[in-house]
Design an enzyme around this catalytic site. Structure first.
Site, PDB file in Angstrom:
ATOM      1  N   LYS A  14      10.629  -7.355  -3.003  1.00  0.00           N
ATOM      2  CA  LYS A  14      11.557  -6.662  -2.096  1.00  0.00           C
ATOM      3  C   LYS A  14      11.739  -7.441  -0.796  1.00  0.00           C
ATOM      4  CE  LYS A  14      10.576  -1.793  -2.444  1.00  0.00           C
ATOM      5  NZ  LYS A  14      10.381  -0.534  -1.684  1.00  0.00           N
ATOM      6  N   ASN A  37      -0.512  -5.034   0.734  1.00  0.00           N
ATOM      7  CA  ASN A  37      -0.899  -3.645   0.954  1.00  0.00           C
ATOM      8  C   ASN A  37      -1.683  -3.581   2.259  1.00  0.00           C
ATOM      9  OD1 ASN A  37      -1.914  -1.086   0.978  1.00  0.00           O
ATOM     10  ND2 ASN A  37      -2.879  -1.187  -1.039  1.00  0.00           N
ATOM     11  N   ASN A  74       4.701   6.525   2.970  1.00  0.00           N
ATOM     12  CA  ASN A  74       3.510   7.362   2.822  1.00  0.00           C
ATOM     13  C   ASN A  74       2.727   7.436   4.126  1.00  0.00           C
ATOM     14  OD1 ASN A  74       0.999   5.342   2.494  1.00  0.00           O
ATOM     15  ND2 ASN A  74       2.811   4.458   1.500  1.00  0.00           N
ATOM     16  N   CYS A 116       0.520   9.307  19.708  1.00  0.00           N
ATOM     17  CA  CYS A 116       0.445   8.353  18.606  1.00  0.00           C
ATOM     18  C   CYS A 116       0.541   9.141  17.303  1.00  0.00           C
ATOM     19  CB  CYS A 116      -0.832   7.513  18.682  1.00  0.00           C
ATOM     20  SG  CYS A 116      -2.275   8.208  17.857  1.00  0.00           S
ATOM     21  N   CYS A 140      11.834  19.753  -4.935  1.00  0.00           N
ATOM     22  CA  CYS A 140      12.695  18.875  -5.733  1.00  0.00           C
ATOM     23  C   CYS A 140      12.707  17.502  -5.078  1.00  0.00           C
ATOM     24  CB  CYS A 140      14.103  19.462  -5.791  1.00  0.00           C
ATOM     25  SG  CYS A 140      15.320  18.330  -6.462  1.00  0.00           S
ATOM     26  N   CYS A 193      -7.359  13.107  20.842  1.00  0.00           N
ATOM     27  CA  CYS A 193      -6.917  12.383  19.645  1.00  0.00           C
ATOM     28  C   CYS A 193      -8.118  11.763  18.937  1.00  0.00           C
ATOM     29  CB  CYS A 193      -5.919  11.292  20.049  1.00  0.00           C
ATOM     30  SG  CYS A 193      -5.303  10.333  18.642  1.00  0.00           S
ATOM     31  N   CYS A 198      -6.204   4.910  20.619  1.00  0.00           N
ATOM     32  CA  CYS A 198      -5.238   5.737  21.349  1.00  0.00           C
ATOM     33  C   CYS A 198      -5.876   6.271  22.624  1.00  0.00           C
ATOM     34  CB  CYS A 198      -4.753   6.880  20.464  1.00  0.00           C
ATOM     35  SG  CYS A 198      -3.730   8.109  21.323  1.00  0.00           S
TER      36      CYS A 198
END
Lengths: 305, 305
Positions: A14, A37, A74, A116, A140, A193, A198
Site C-alpha cells: 500500500k 507493524n 484500530n 492526548c 453493520c 492520564c 503525557c
C-alpha cells in the site's frame, strides 16, 4: 482509482503504491515509505527513528517532522502513535471513520496542551485478540468512500491551515453523515492520564506559562506601539472599505448608486422606494402659522357669539 | 490525478475525459457526454432533450432522470439548470465553491416545495459580459482542491442518501473552511418568484396538499394497525436491546458485568464504586423503636419533676 491504475499496483505494498501515485502527481516531493507493524517493539523503534530523522529539517528540535497525520483503523495503533508523539513532543492530527461508515472525526493533539489519546480512553477495548477480527453483534460493518472522502478532505484542509497558518485549526471536528452534523469541542489534558509521557508534557506546559504570558504581552505591546505610527493598520483592504465625508455619502446614495459597481455588474433587484424625507423647517413653520390662523378664526367665532 | 492520466486526456473535452475515467472505474455504467453551452437557445434545447430522454427509465413521468447534480461555476448556467428543472418538475442538487475558495455549499431544490434558484436571487449579477472574466477588487480569486473535495464529498454523500433513502438529506448545507462551520437552513419558495415555471410548481404543490395529507394519514393508520399484531415492531435490533425481568437485571449487574462483553473485549476503566444501598426496613424500624424509647425516658423524667 481506475482499474488501469490499480492493475499497476498488483504486487506492491500500500505504501509503495501511495509513493508511486504521489510521485506521479509531484515529482519534486521527496517521499519515504515504510511497511511495518508499529505495535511491535521493533516496529515502534523504526517508527521513532523515522520521526527523529532530520535529513530534511536539520534545524528542528525533537522530531524532524512538522506534523504527523494518522489514518489507522484500530485503537492499538493510535495508542502507539500517541506514545511516540508524547515522547517526542510532536503535534499530530488523528482521523477516523466509524465501523458503520456513517460518521467520522479529526482531532488535533498537541502534547501537554490538549488531551492526548490516552487522556480519555474508550470504555471498551480489545484485549488479547486482533481487534479487526472482532465482530460486534447488531453493528453493520460498512465502508463508504464518500465518508472517507469527506473526512480525508477535512483532515487535509486542516493540515493546510496548520502548516500555512491561515484560518482556525479545529481541535476536534466530528462528522455525522446521516444528519450532516459537525460537532466541535476542545479537550484539555487529563491531570490523571495513565500515559507518563503525557504527564511530563503537561508539567512542561504549566511551567512554561510565565514565558508564554510574557511573549503574549510583548507581542501586544509591539502591536500597540505599531498602531501609534502613521502607517495603515491594515495593509490589505479585503472589503474595499474607505472613510468618506458625510456629504459625499449623501451625493453618492440614491438612484444612481449602480454607477458604483464595476463595469459588467448590475443590481438584480430594483432599488427600494426612496425614503420619505422629513418635512423641512419652513413647512413646520407653515403648519404652526396655520394653527395660529385657526386659533384667530376660533377667537373671532367666539367673539361673534 | 497523476500526470500519466492527465497526459492521456490531452485533446479530449472535459466531459469525454470524465466518461473515460468513470468507465475505467465501472464499465457496467452507461454514460452519455455532452459538451455544450446550455445558456444558448440551441444548447438549452439539447439539455432539455437529454433530461427528457427515457432510454434508461421508461416508466418515469416528466424527465427521465432521478436527480440532476449541478457543479457549474457561474450564475447564468445555474439559472438555466433552474429553468429546465422547474419546467420538468425535476429535483436537483446544486453545489458551489466561493471565488476565494474557502467556502462552499450544497442545496437541494424540489420544484414547488423548496425555494428555486430564482426565488432569492443575489443582489448583484453580471450583465452583458462573461462573468468569469470579471475581476472584483479586493477579492483574492483562488482554487483549493481541498475545499472542492469536501464539497464534492458532501454532494455525493447527500446524493447517496437521497437515491438510496437513508439518513436525512440536507436542504442546504454551507461549509466555511476557515472556521469549520457548517450552517444549515431550509428555504421555502418565494410566492413572488420571478420564474413563472416555479410559480406553477408552487400552485401544484399547494393543490396537492389534501392528497399528501390523506396519504400521510393512511400510512400512519397502516403503521398503527400493524403495531397491534404480534409480530415484532423492529425486524432488526441495532442496539441489541432486549426486555428482561427486574430480578434478572439485578443479578446481572454488579462487578461481574464484564462477563456480558463478547470474547476479546474488556472494560478499559475500573467499575464505579458500588452504590450505597438504602437502609433496609428492619433498620428503619430500629430507629423508630429508639425514638419510642427516648420518648418514654422523657416522659419518665417529666413525671419525676
Amino acid at each position: 482509482m481506475s482499474p488501469k491504475i490499480i492493475s499497476s499496483w498488483v504486487g506492491m505494498t500500500k505504501t509503495d503504491a501511495a509513493v508511486q501515485t504521489l510521485s506521479d502527481i509531484n515529482p519534486d516531493v521527496v517521499l519515504e515509505s515504510y511497511t511495518l507493524n508499529i505495535t511491535t517493539v521493533k516496529g515502534f523503534e523504526t517508527f521513532m527513528e523515522s520521526l527523529t530523522n532530520k535529513n530534511f529539517r536539520s534545524n528542528m528540535h525533537g522530531s524532524g517532522v512538522d506534523l504527523v497525520l494518522s489514518c489507522v483503523d484500530n485503537y492499538e495503533a493510535r495508542m502507539v502513535v500517541n506514545q511516540a508523539c508524547n515522547e517526542l513532543n510532536q503535534t499530530w492530527m488523528e482521523s477516523g471513520v466509524s465501523e458503520d461508515a456513517v460518521s467520522g472525526h479529526i482531532q488535533l493533539l498537541i502534547p501537554g496542551e490538549t488531551a492526548c489519546f490516552a487522556c480519555a480512553p474508550p470504555l471498551v477495548v480489545a484485549s488479547g485478540v486482533d481487534e479487526r477480527t472482532l465482530k460486534r453483534e447488531g453493528v453493520c460493518a460498512a465502508s463508504l468512500p464518500t465518508t472517507m472522502g469527506v473526512v480525508a478532505g477535512l483532515l487535509v484542509q486542516n493540515t493546510l491551515k496548520y502548516l500555512l497558518k491561515f484560518g482556525q485549526v479545529s481541535p476536534y471536528l466530528g462528522y455525522n453523515a446521516l444528519k450532516d452534523y459537525f460537532p466541535t469541542m476542545e479537550m484539555r489534558p487529563n491531570p490523571q492520564c495513565s500515559n507518563s509521557a503525557c504527564m511530563e508534557r503537561q508539567k512542561e506546559f504549566i511551567l512554561a506559562k510565565p514565558a508564554r504570558d510574557a511573549a503574549a504581552k510583548a507581542q501586544m505591546e509591539a502591536e500597540a506601539s505599531a498602531g501609534t505610527t502613521e502607517c495603515p493598520i491594515h495593509t490589505d483592504n479585503e472589503w474595499n472599505i474607505s472613510v468618506v465625508d458625510d456629504n459625499e455619502m449623501e451625493s453618492s446614495s440614491g438612484h444612481n448608486n449602480s454607477a458604483a459597481l464595476p463595469e459588467g455588474l448590475v443590481h438584480e433587484l430594483p432599488n427600494a422606494d426612496e425614503f420619505q424625507k422629513p418635512p423641512m423647517q419652513e413647512q413646520i413653520d407653515d403648519v404652526s402659522n396655520d394653527l395660529e390662523d385657526l386659533r384667530k378664526q376660533l377667537d373671532a367665532l367666539n367673539a361673534g357669539l
